[in-house]
Design a protein around this motif. Sequence first.
Motif, PDB file in Angstrom:
ATOM      1  N   THR A  78       0.828  -1.206   0.000  1.00  0.00           N
ATOM      2  CA  THR A  78       0.000   0.000   0.000  1.00  0.00           C
ATOM      3  C   THR A  78       0.860   1.254   0.000  1.00  0.00           C
ATOM      4  O   THR A  78       1.871   1.312   0.704  1.00  0.00           O
ATOM      5  CB  THR A  78      -0.937   0.015   1.211  1.00  0.00           C
ATOM      6  OG1 THR A  78      -1.749  -1.166   1.192  1.00  0.00           O
ATOM      7  CG2 THR A  78      -1.843   1.228   1.180  1.00  0.00           C
ATOM      8  N   GLY A  79       0.436   2.221  -0.793  1.00  0.00           N
ATOM      9  CA  GLY A  79       1.064   3.529  -0.794  1.00  0.00           C
ATOM     10  C   GLY A  79       0.101   4.562  -0.252  1.00  0.00           C
ATOM     11  O   GLY A  79      -1.120   4.339  -0.219  1.00  0.00           O
ATOM     12  N   TYR A  80       0.663   5.705   0.159  1.00  0.00           N
ATOM     13  CA  TYR A  80      -0.162   6.730   0.797  1.00  0.00           C
ATOM     14  C   TYR A  80       0.243   8.121   0.294  1.00  0.00           C
ATOM     15  O   TYR A  80       1.381   8.341  -0.115  1.00  0.00           O
ATOM     16  CB  TYR A  80       0.018   6.696   2.320  1.00  0.00           C
ATOM     17  CG  TYR A  80      -0.262   5.359   2.943  1.00  0.00           C
ATOM     18  CD1 TYR A  80       0.775   4.469   3.212  1.00  0.00           C
ATOM     19  CD2 TYR A  80      -1.562   4.970   3.247  1.00  0.00           C
ATOM     20  CE1 TYR A  80       0.527   3.232   3.770  1.00  0.00           C
ATOM     21  CE2 TYR A  80      -1.821   3.729   3.810  1.00  0.00           C
ATOM     22  CZ  TYR A  80      -0.775   2.869   4.067  1.00  0.00           C
ATOM     23  OH  TYR A  80      -1.027   1.637   4.630  1.00  0.00           O
ATOM     24  N   LEU A  81      -0.715   9.024   0.385  1.00  0.00           N
ATOM     25  CA  LEU A  81      -0.435  10.440   0.149  1.00  0.00           C
ATOM     26  C   LEU A  81      -1.176  11.218   1.225  1.00  0.00           C
ATOM     27  O   LEU A  81      -2.399  11.301   1.192  1.00  0.00           O
ATOM     28  CB  LEU A  81      -0.880  10.880  -1.242  1.00  0.00           C
ATOM     29  CG  LEU A  81      -0.513  12.322  -1.605  1.00  0.00           C
ATOM     30  CD1 LEU A  81       1.012  12.453  -1.745  1.00  0.00           C
ATOM     31  CD2 LEU A  81      -1.198  12.750  -2.898  1.00  0.00           C
ATOM     32  N   GLN A  82      -0.408  11.748   2.175  1.00  0.00           N
ATOM     33  CA  GLN A  82      -0.982  12.591   3.222  1.00  0.00           C
ATOM     34  C   GLN A  82      -1.007  14.017   2.693  1.00  0.00           C
ATOM     35  O   GLN A  82       0.031  14.567   2.319  1.00  0.00           O
ATOM     36  CB  GLN A  82      -0.144  12.509   4.491  1.00  0.00           C
ATOM     37  CG  GLN A  82      -0.619  13.416   5.601  1.00  0.00           C
ATOM     38  CD  GLN A  82      -1.957  13.002   6.166  1.00  0.00           C
ATOM     39  OE1 GLN A  82      -2.222  11.821   6.390  1.00  0.00           O
ATOM     40  NE2 GLN A  82      -2.833  13.972   6.394  1.00  0.00           N
ATOM     41  N   MET A  83      -2.198  14.613   2.690  1.00  0.00           N
ATOM     42  CA  MET A  83      -2.368  15.949   2.140  1.00  0.00           C
ATOM     43  C   MET A  83      -2.856  16.879   3.237  1.00  0.00           C
ATOM     44  O   MET A  83      -3.951  16.678   3.775  1.00  0.00           O
ATOM     45  CB  MET A  83      -3.361  15.926   0.980  1.00  0.00           C
ATOM     46  CG  MET A  83      -2.999  14.926  -0.114  1.00  0.00           C
ATOM     47  SD  MET A  83      -4.072  15.015  -1.555  1.00  0.00           S
ATOM     48  CE  MET A  83      -5.626  14.520  -0.831  1.00  0.00           C
ATOM     49  N   ASN A  84      -2.050  17.848   3.584  1.00  0.00           N
ATOM     50  CA  ASN A  84      -2.384  18.822   4.617  1.00  0.00           C
ATOM     51  C   ASN A  84      -2.500  20.216   4.002  1.00  0.00           C
ATOM     52  O   ASN A  84      -2.030  20.457   2.890  1.00  0.00           O
ATOM     53  CB  ASN A  84      -1.319  18.838   5.698  1.00  0.00           C
ATOM     54  CG  ASN A  84      -1.191  17.511   6.415  1.00  0.00           C
ATOM     55  OD1 ASN A  84      -2.159  16.771   6.571  1.00  0.00           O
ATOM     56  ND2 ASN A  84       0.015  17.198   6.865  1.00  0.00           N
TER      57      ASN A  84
END
Length: 123
Positions: A78-84
């Motif tokens: 699994t890959g992730y993209l945390q967007m703040n």
Amino acid sequence: QVQLVESGGGLVQAGGSLRLSCAASRFPFSMYAMGWFRQAPGREREFVAAISRSSDSTTYTDSVNGRFTISRDNAKNTGYLQMNSLKPEDTAVYYCAANIRYYTGSRTDYSYWGQGTQVTVSS
């Protein structure tokens, strides 16, 4: 059949956060670099972020640098993209992609693509 499935998109107010996930299956995910791209209506698909196979290197487009963080968990495929600190101009369909060679920002280097997840940021 290779699969990349994005999730985590939605509607958020400006300044808010979202975390996108990309679940990979039916190929050796740990051997591929991973990238995130986005496409807004009427615009070309553009590079957002990429990460190397072992997570030791990342790269971002200037407009998200310092606000977004790409990561991956090879054990979970699994890959992730945390967007703040999201902005209305971040509104787009977000796609994850896999690249056997290198963590580039070039769309044409990526062999496998997900179906996308919509992110909408309201002002």
